[in-house]
Enzyme design. Structure first.
Site, PDB file in Angstrom:
ATOM      1  N   CYS A  28      37.624  34.085  32.120  1.00 19.93           N
ATOM      2  CA  CYS A  28      36.651  34.305  31.045  1.00 19.93           C
ATOM      3  C   CYS A  28      35.655  33.149  31.096  1.00 19.93           C
ATOM      4  CB  CYS A  28      37.359  34.365  29.699  1.00 19.93           C
ATOM      5  SG  CYS A  28      36.197  34.633  28.360  1.00 19.93           S
ATOM      6  N   GLY A  29      34.417  33.474  31.453  1.00 17.67           N
ATOM      7  CA  GLY A  29      33.408  32.432  31.637  1.00 17.67           C
ATOM      8  C   GLY A  29      32.992  31.784  30.329  1.00 17.67           C
ATOM      9  N   HIS A  30      32.697  32.611  29.331  1.00 23.15           N
ATOM     10  CA  HIS A  30      32.305  31.999  28.050  1.00 23.15           C
ATOM     11  C   HIS A  30      33.486  31.210  27.499  1.00 23.15           C
ATOM     12  CE1 HIS A  30      34.536  34.901  25.459  1.00 23.15           C
ATOM     13  NE2 HIS A  30      34.434  33.923  24.584  1.00 23.15           N
ATOM     14  N   HIS A  81      35.582  46.290  32.568  1.00 26.77           N
ATOM     15  CA  HIS A  81      34.351  45.832  31.905  1.00 26.77           C
ATOM     16  C   HIS A  81      33.171  46.667  32.398  1.00 26.77           C
ATOM     17  CE1 HIS A  81      36.917  42.280  31.397  1.00 26.77           C
ATOM     18  NE2 HIS A  81      36.077  41.835  30.477  1.00 26.77           N
ATOM     19  N   ASP A 130      30.451  41.888  24.247  1.00 30.37           N
ATOM     20  CA  ASP A 130      30.352  40.436  24.415  1.00 30.37           C
ATOM     21  C   ASP A 130      29.063  39.945  23.760  1.00 30.37           C
ATOM     22  OD1 ASP A 130      30.321  37.788  25.321  1.00 30.37           O
ATOM     23  OD2 ASP A 130      31.218  38.331  27.239  1.00 30.37           O
ATOM     24  N   CYS A 180      28.210  36.876  29.063  1.00 21.82           N
ATOM     25  CA  CYS A 180      29.457  37.109  29.806  1.00 21.82           C
ATOM     26  C   CYS A 180      29.461  36.349  31.136  1.00 21.82           C
ATOM     27  CB  CYS A 180      29.681  38.604  30.058  1.00 21.82           C
ATOM     28  SG  CYS A 180      31.327  38.953  30.693  1.00 21.82           S
ATOM     29  N   GLY A 181      30.293  35.332  31.212  1.00 25.12           N
ATOM     30  CA  GLY A 181      30.330  34.487  32.414  1.00 25.12           C
ATOM     31  C   GLY A 181      30.800  35.229  33.657  1.00 25.12           C
ATOM     32  N   THR A 182      31.869  36.010  33.519  1.00 23.21           N
ATOM     33  CA  THR A 182      32.348  36.749  34.689  1.00 23.21           C
ATOM     34  C   THR A 182      31.388  37.904  35.006  1.00 23.21           C
ATOM     35  OG1 THR A 182      33.866  37.956  33.221  1.00 23.21           O
ATOM     36  CG2 THR A 182      34.781  36.124  34.467  1.00 23.21           C
TER      37      THR A 182
END
Ligand code: PYC
Length: 334
Positions: A99-101, A219, A244, A248-250
């Site tokens: 999870c990037g964020h 996603h 999100d 969204c980082g990913t």
């Protein structure tokens, strides 16, 4: 018995992360399965969380203490001597690869707790090692896991709409990315965007369209024109039906991989991804060395090492309390 779980809440571009810093399960025996191992036995860690500790996920994120759009982060001791920590992210329906964020929120939360100062750190996740550079108390650049576009221009049939054509990409989670959704990517349009993205995700399942090795695409990412200064605006549907609030980082990593595969963004060039709420991530990538390619990437896939920069703010700190006579101590719902 009354149980307590200590949490730090943050948001990254509007998307919340609830970091569990104390009161979670002791998984040390699974994280260090044998002396000298350099990586956790992640499949067994996730299985143990699913089978024996899933009440933590439901208690921490379920109503009345949490909400569907929250992402949880379970802070764990690192296996590698050079790593800062290990972390497992979870949401209202299960466990995430990455999870990037959430990594940006994790770093801001650890800075808030004065456990780290600006610098570069390695973080162990179920899908691999992630680098994180803390610039100041809020601004973080993550070096995400190697990402790639798995399939391009895949048509998906959904009811009452022409086929939606899009790309399938890995960015630490699996994404279907498209700008052919027929909707305006605007905040006022959230319910229509959510409905179409859910229909698309159901169609992927029924038409047996998957990521590599049959992995579920959980996603959905819709793109549209951005406001001034950004390259694109997205709407991201998360596995549990929430959207999100951040870019969204990913999902931004998956987007970079597709842009690289299409020859639309060169290594080192900057891409500004705007979210449906208007928050932004700055993104760029480098090509990866052959030994860093994910095992599931086809030999001809263009594999990139994404770097995503965003900001997170701590917005809460405290103990969640679960009194033994509280009828909703396990959360609301099944
Ligand atoms: O930032 O990677 C992300 C993410 C995944 C799900 C929600 N946010």
């Amino acid at each position: 018995m009354t149980r307590r779980v200590q949490v730090i809440d943050s948001h990254t571009g509007g998307e919340p992360t609830r970091l569990v810093v104390d009161g979670g399960p002791d998984l040390t025996h699974l994280l260090r399965p044998s002396t000298g191992s350099s990586s956790a036995d992640w499949p067994r860690v996730i299985e143990s969380l699913r089978c024996h500790h899933d009440h933590l996920r439901r208690r921490v994120l379920g109503e009345p203490r949490g909400a569907d759009h929250w992402v949880g982060a379970l802070l764990l001791p690192p296996v590698g001597a050079a790593s800062l920590c290990a972390v497992v992210f979870f949401n209202n329906v299960g466990y995430l690869g990455m999870c990037g964020h959430g990594v940006i929120g994790l770093m801001a939360s650890l800075a808030y707790l004065e456990r780290i100062q600006p610098g570069c750190f390695a973080i162990e996740t179920p899908v691999g090692l992630v680098r994180a550079q803390l610039h100041d108390r809020h601004r973080v650049t993550i070096g995400n896991v190697a990402s790639y576009c798995y399939r391009r221009s895949v048509p998906v049939l959904i009811a009452e709409h022409p086929p939606i054509v899009g790309d399938i990409a890995w960015g630490g989670n699996w994404f279907f990315l498209t700008d052919q959704h027929g909707l305006q990517v605007q905040f006022g349009n959230l319910s229509a965007l959510t409905k179409r993205a859910i229909a698309l995700r159901q169609a992927l399942v029924s038409q047996e369209i998957t990521g590599a090795a049959g992995q579920e695409i959980d996603h959905i990412e819709f793109f549209g024109p951005a406001s001034d200064g950004a390259d694109s605006r997205n709407f991201v549907l998360c596995p549990g039906g929430a959207y999100d609030r951040s870019p969204c980082g990913t999902g931004t990593s998956a987007k970079l991989a597709c842009l690289a595969a299409q020859g639309r963004l060169l290594p080192g060039q900057t891409w500004i991804q705007e979210s449906i709420t208007g928050s932004r991530f700055q993104a760029t990538y480098q090509m990866v060395d052959s030994e860093e390619r994910p095992a599931h990437a086809p030999p001809d896939a263009v594999v990139v090492a994404p770097q995503i920069t965003g900001q997170a703010y701590v917005c809460g700190q405290g103990w969640l309390v679960f009194e033994d006579d509280d009828p909703f101590r396990e959360g609301i719902g099944p």
